[in-house]
Each structure stands twice: as C-alpha cells, then as structure tokens.
Design a protein around this motif. Structure first.
Motif, short mmCIF file in Angstrom:
data_model
loop_
_atom_site.label_atom_id
_atom_site.label_comp_id
_atom_site.label_asym_id
_atom_site.label_seq_id
_atom_site.Cartn_x
_atom_site.Cartn_y
_atom_site.Cartn_z
N GLY A 163 0.83 -1.20 0.00
CA GLY A 163 0.00 0.00 0.00
C GLY A 163 0.86 1.25 0.00
N ASP A 164 0.39 2.30 0.73
CA ASP A 164 1.11 3.56 0.86
C ASP A 164 0.51 4.30 2.04
OD1 ASP A 164 2.87 5.62 0.36
OD2 ASP A 164 2.50 5.60 -1.81
N LEU A 165 1.13 5.44 2.40
CA LEU A 165 0.58 6.22 3.49
C LEU A 165 -0.84 6.66 3.16
CD1 LEU A 165 3.68 8.42 4.48
CD2 LEU A 165 2.65 6.59 5.83
N ALA A 166 -1.68 6.80 4.20
CA ALA A 166 -3.10 7.06 4.02
C ALA A 166 -3.35 8.44 3.44
CB ALA A 166 -3.83 6.91 5.35
N VAL A 167 -4.31 8.51 2.51
CA VAL A 167 -4.77 9.77 1.94
C VAL A 167 -6.18 10.00 2.50
CG1 VAL A 167 -5.39 10.99 -0.17
CG2 VAL A 167 -3.40 9.47 -0.14
N VAL A 168 -6.33 11.04 3.31
CA VAL A 168 -7.59 11.33 3.98
C VAL A 168 -8.27 12.45 3.19
CG1 VAL A 168 -8.72 11.94 6.15
CG2 VAL A 168 -6.53 10.71 6.18
N TRP A 197 -5.00 17.86 12.33
CA TRP A 197 -3.75 17.71 11.60
C TRP A 197 -2.75 18.74 12.13
CZ3 TRP A 197 -5.45 17.50 5.73
CH2 TRP A 197 -6.21 16.32 5.49
N ILE A 198 -1.53 18.26 12.24
CA ILE A 198 -0.44 19.15 12.65
C ILE A 198 0.76 18.87 11.77
CG2 ILE A 198 -1.25 19.34 15.05
CD1 ILE A 198 0.93 17.33 15.82
N SER A 199 1.58 19.86 11.61
CA SER A 199 2.79 19.69 10.79
C SER A 199 3.98 19.46 11.71
CB SER A 199 3.03 20.92 9.92
OG SER A 199 3.18 22.08 10.71
N ASN A 200 4.95 18.69 11.26
CA ASN A 200 6.13 18.37 12.04
C ASN A 200 7.26 18.06 11.05
OD1 ASN A 200 7.26 18.25 14.57
ND2 ASN A 200 6.31 16.29 15.13
N PRO A 201 8.51 18.27 11.43
CA PRO A 201 9.61 17.94 10.54
C PRO A 201 9.55 16.47 10.13
CG PRO A 201 10.44 19.29 12.32
CD PRO A 201 9.00 18.96 12.66
N CYS A 202 9.80 16.20 8.88
CA CYS A 202 9.64 14.86 8.31
C CYS A 202 10.60 13.85 8.91
CB CYS A 202 9.82 14.92 6.79
SG CYS A 202 8.58 15.95 5.95
N LYS A 203 11.69 14.30 9.60
CA LYS A 203 12.68 13.37 10.14
C LYS A 203 12.32 12.92 11.55
CE LYS A 203 16.56 15.13 7.38
NZ LYS A 203 17.93 15.69 7.42
N VAL A 204 11.25 13.45 12.10
CA VAL A 204 10.82 13.05 13.44
C VAL A 204 10.24 11.64 13.37
CG1 VAL A 204 9.22 13.56 15.32
CG2 VAL A 204 10.39 15.41 14.14
N LEU A 205 10.54 10.81 14.41
CA LEU A 205 10.03 9.45 14.47
C LEU A 205 8.61 9.46 15.02
CD1 LEU A 205 13.16 7.61 15.89
CD2 LEU A 205 12.44 7.81 13.52
N SER A 206 7.71 8.72 14.34
CA SER A 206 6.33 8.67 14.77
C SER A 206 5.66 7.42 14.18
CB SER A 206 5.56 9.93 14.36
OG SER A 206 4.23 9.87 14.83
N GLN A 207 4.51 7.04 14.76
CA GLN A 207 3.75 5.94 14.17
C GLN A 207 3.10 6.41 12.86
OE1 GLN A 207 1.08 4.93 17.37
NE2 GLN A 207 2.60 3.69 18.45
N TYR A 208 2.52 5.51 12.10
CA TYR A 208 2.00 5.87 10.78
C TYR A 208 0.77 5.00 10.45
CZ TYR A 208 5.02 1.82 9.86
OH TYR A 208 5.61 0.59 9.94
N ILE A 209 0.03 5.46 9.43
CA ILE A 209 -1.18 4.74 8.98
C ILE A 209 -0.99 4.41 7.50
CG2 ILE A 209 -3.68 4.84 8.64
CD1 ILE A 209 -3.81 6.88 10.89
N CYS A 210 -1.07 3.10 7.18
CA CYS A 210 -0.96 2.66 5.77
C CYS A 210 -2.37 2.43 5.18
CB CYS A 210 -0.16 1.36 5.69
SG CYS A 210 1.54 1.51 6.26
N HIS A 211 -2.45 2.61 3.88
CA HIS A 211 -3.72 2.41 3.18
C HIS A 211 -3.49 1.47 2.00
CE1 HIS A 211 -6.06 3.66 -0.45
NE2 HIS A 211 -7.05 3.34 0.36
N ARG A 212 -4.47 0.55 1.80
CA ARG A 212 -4.38 -0.38 0.68
C ARG A 212 -5.81 -0.71 0.21
NH1 ARG A 212 -1.73 -6.07 1.90
NH2 ARG A 212 -3.78 -6.39 2.86
N ASP A 213 -5.99 -0.70 -1.12
CA ASP A 213 -7.31 -1.04 -1.68
C ASP A 213 -7.53 -2.55 -1.63
OD1 ASP A 213 -7.94 1.58 -2.16
OD2 ASP A 213 -7.05 1.56 -4.17
#
Length: 346
Positions: free
Chosen positions: A260-265, A330-346
């Motif tokens: 998949g890929d990162l979620a598109v909301v 939604w909040i913005s943060n530097p892209c190099k910060v470590l965080s959890q993520y949500i994947c999306h797949r059809d």
C-alpha cells in the motif's frame, strides 16, 4: 222327284266351285298391311334417332369450337398447353363414341398445329383466326359457316386478342398484372420488417444495459476484498495502524512493502474513523512538496483539509493527532521526526 234331287245335288256341287270364300284372303292382306306399317314406323324411329344423334353430335362439336376459340382468353401462362386444356374440358363423359371422335379430332389438330406460337410471324397476329381455322373439320360446310360466324362475333366483340392489347411486343404482361396486386403485399412486408428491426434494436439495448449492470455488480463485489488480520476495513479499503515509530519517508517505504502507501484522507467519513482510533500521532500521506505547496503522495492537492488551529508550518510533513476529539487535528512536524503511521491499501 229323282230328277229334282239330282238337280239339287248338282247345284250344291257347283256352288262351292263357282263362288269361293274370300275371308282368308282379306285376312292375309290385312296382316301384310300391318307388318308394312310396323316396318315403316320402325324405319321412321330409326331415322329420328339418327337425326337426334346427329344434332347432339353437332351441338357437342359446337361447344368444343366455342371452348377452343375462348381458350386463349383463359390462359394464365402463354406457354400453357392449349390442346390439353381444350380437350380436357370438352371431352364428353359417358359417351364412348363421342370420346373416340374427339380423340380423332384432337390427333388431327395436333398433326396440323404442332406449335401455334412458333407459326406466328407477327406478335399482333390474330391467334383466334389461326387456331379456329386450323381446328375446323374439313368437308363440313355447316360447321365452317358456324365457325366463320363465331369469328366475326369475336372480331366485333370488346374482348380482342391479348397480343393486340400490348403496346409493345416486349412488354412484360406478368409484371403489369402482378404489380398492382403485389404492391400492397410488399408494403405490408416492408412495414413488418421495420417493426421487427425496431424490436430487435430495443432488445439489444436492454441486453447491453443488463450486461453493464452485471459487470458493475461484479466489479463491486470484486472490490469488496477481505482485509487481513491487523488491518481495519473502511468502505472498500483497508487501513493498517502501525505501532512502530519511523520517519515519514521510512513509514512510506514500509507501507509500500506491505502493498500500500501512506493514508490519503480526503473525506469526512475517513477522517472521523481514523480520529476514533485514539492514541498517538500518526504520519499520513500529506507533505510539503518542492513546488512550495502541500501535496498528497498521489501528487494531488488536498480538497478537504483538517488542520488544527495555528497549523501548518511550511517545509514539513502532516501528522494526524488521534488523541483529539475534534476532527481538525492535523499538525505539521519535521519529516525526520520518528512517529507511528497509517498505511492504506485497496
């Protein structure tokens, strides 16, 4: 006395010899007269019978001639056998003698007139005169006069020869007679064919519509895939809530590895469903691109935005704050910060 007796005897002997009895002669004469009269009557009857037979024969021959002269008017096909038609209708029934005479006459006609149409030199030639002149019995003056009278009546009548009516010898008499009778039939057939074509077109359209509906249902059922264990199902897509922490780029690569890929909301329903997860901050597929604008990972600009107050900050990536009940999280943060993520797949 003896002398008187002798005289009486002599008188008696002389009387029969001198005066003979004529009754037998008269009786014989009467019988002869009756036989002569009887023979005369029988002779008269025989003659009367012969006369009646002669009249009947002449009447039948007259009928045969009339049918032969009118035969061409009755023909539906010029190549029709005129001899068979004339003889079949004119042959007397129940009279053997008349049948023999008719057969003899037919034989003579066939020998003299082998092919009437081949003998015609001119299409307008009067075929009645030819047919009747060749079929007239020879040696019968009464019949010749009768035929001649019939020919004159035919010439004076309204019904003339078929060939005389043709304006052009090459005219197609069949098409002229059939054109008026088949025009209506052809029109009805054409209308029926048009109706059948329209009905067929309607059925074809209905079949195509039905096929499209079936294909749409099949595609819809195909898209309704079952999500794997650990993935959340929403509408026709599956979403994976990761527990490990990664950078935005590493998170995307891990989602791609999972298919998949990162979620598109991009709608309220999905935003509300992901907000209800409750928990940490999760990377989503929105980032600030080199074109100096926010873009989704599929290179489309966001049509729905759910930024928290005071957000976003340029030059960063977007996080979804599932800990807030408000949909604008939604909040913005530097892209190099470590965080959890949500994947999306059809």
């Amino acid at each position: 006395m003896d002398g008187e007796k002798m005289t009486d005897v002599e008188m008696k002997e002389l009387i029969p010899a001198e005066v003979p009895d004529n009754k037998d002669a008269e009786k014989g004469n009467m019988e002869g007269t009756k036989e002569a009269e009887k023979k005369a009557e029988e002779k008269i009857k025989v003659e009367e019978k012969k006369e009646e037979e002669k009249k009947e024969e002449e009447k039948k021959e007259k009928e045969i001639k009339e049918e032969e002269t009118n035969l061409y008017c009755k023909l539906k096909n010029p190549t029709e056998d005129i001899y068979n038609a004339s003889t079949s209708t004119s042959t007397p029934k129940g009279n053997e003698e008349a049948k023999k005479k008719a057969e003899k006459k037919e034989k003579e006609i066939k020998e003299e007139d082998t092919d009437l149409y081949c003998k015609l030199k001119n299409p307008t030639e009067d075929i009645y005169n030819v047919s009747t002149s060749t079929s007239t019995p020879k040696g019968n003056e009464a019949e010749k006069e009768e035929v001649k009278k019939k020919e004159e009546e035919d010439e004076e009548g309204e019904e003339t020869s078929v060939y005389c009516k043709l304006n052009d010898p090459s005219e197609n008499i069949y098409m002229t007679t059939m054109s008026s009778s088949t025009a209506k039939h052809n029109k009805d057939v054409y209308q029926k064919v048009r109706l059948y074509k329209r009905i067929s077109a309607v059925f074809i359209i209905l079949c195509l519509v039905l096929l499209a509906v079936v294909l749409a249902l099949a595609m819809k059922s195909y898209r309704c895939t079952v999500c794997e264990k650990g993935w959340l199902k929403f509408e026709n897509s599956c979403y994976f809530i990761a527990r490990d922490r990664r950078t935005w780029q590493d998170s995307r690569e891990e989602c791609q590895r999972l298919g998949g890929d990162l979620a598109v909301v991009d709608n309220d329903g999905l935003q509300k469903r992901l907000t209800a997860i409750r928990g940490m901050l999760y990377w989503i597929g929105l980032h600030y691109s080199e074109k100096q604008q926010w873009m989704w990972i599929n290179n489309t600009a966001p049509t729905k935005i759910y930024w928290a107050p005071g957000q976003p900050q340029p030059g960063s990536c977007a996080l979804l704050n599932a800990g807030r009940k408000d949909m604008n999280n939604w909040i913005s943060n530097p892209c190099k910060v470590l965080s959890q993520y949500i994947c999306h797949r059809d």
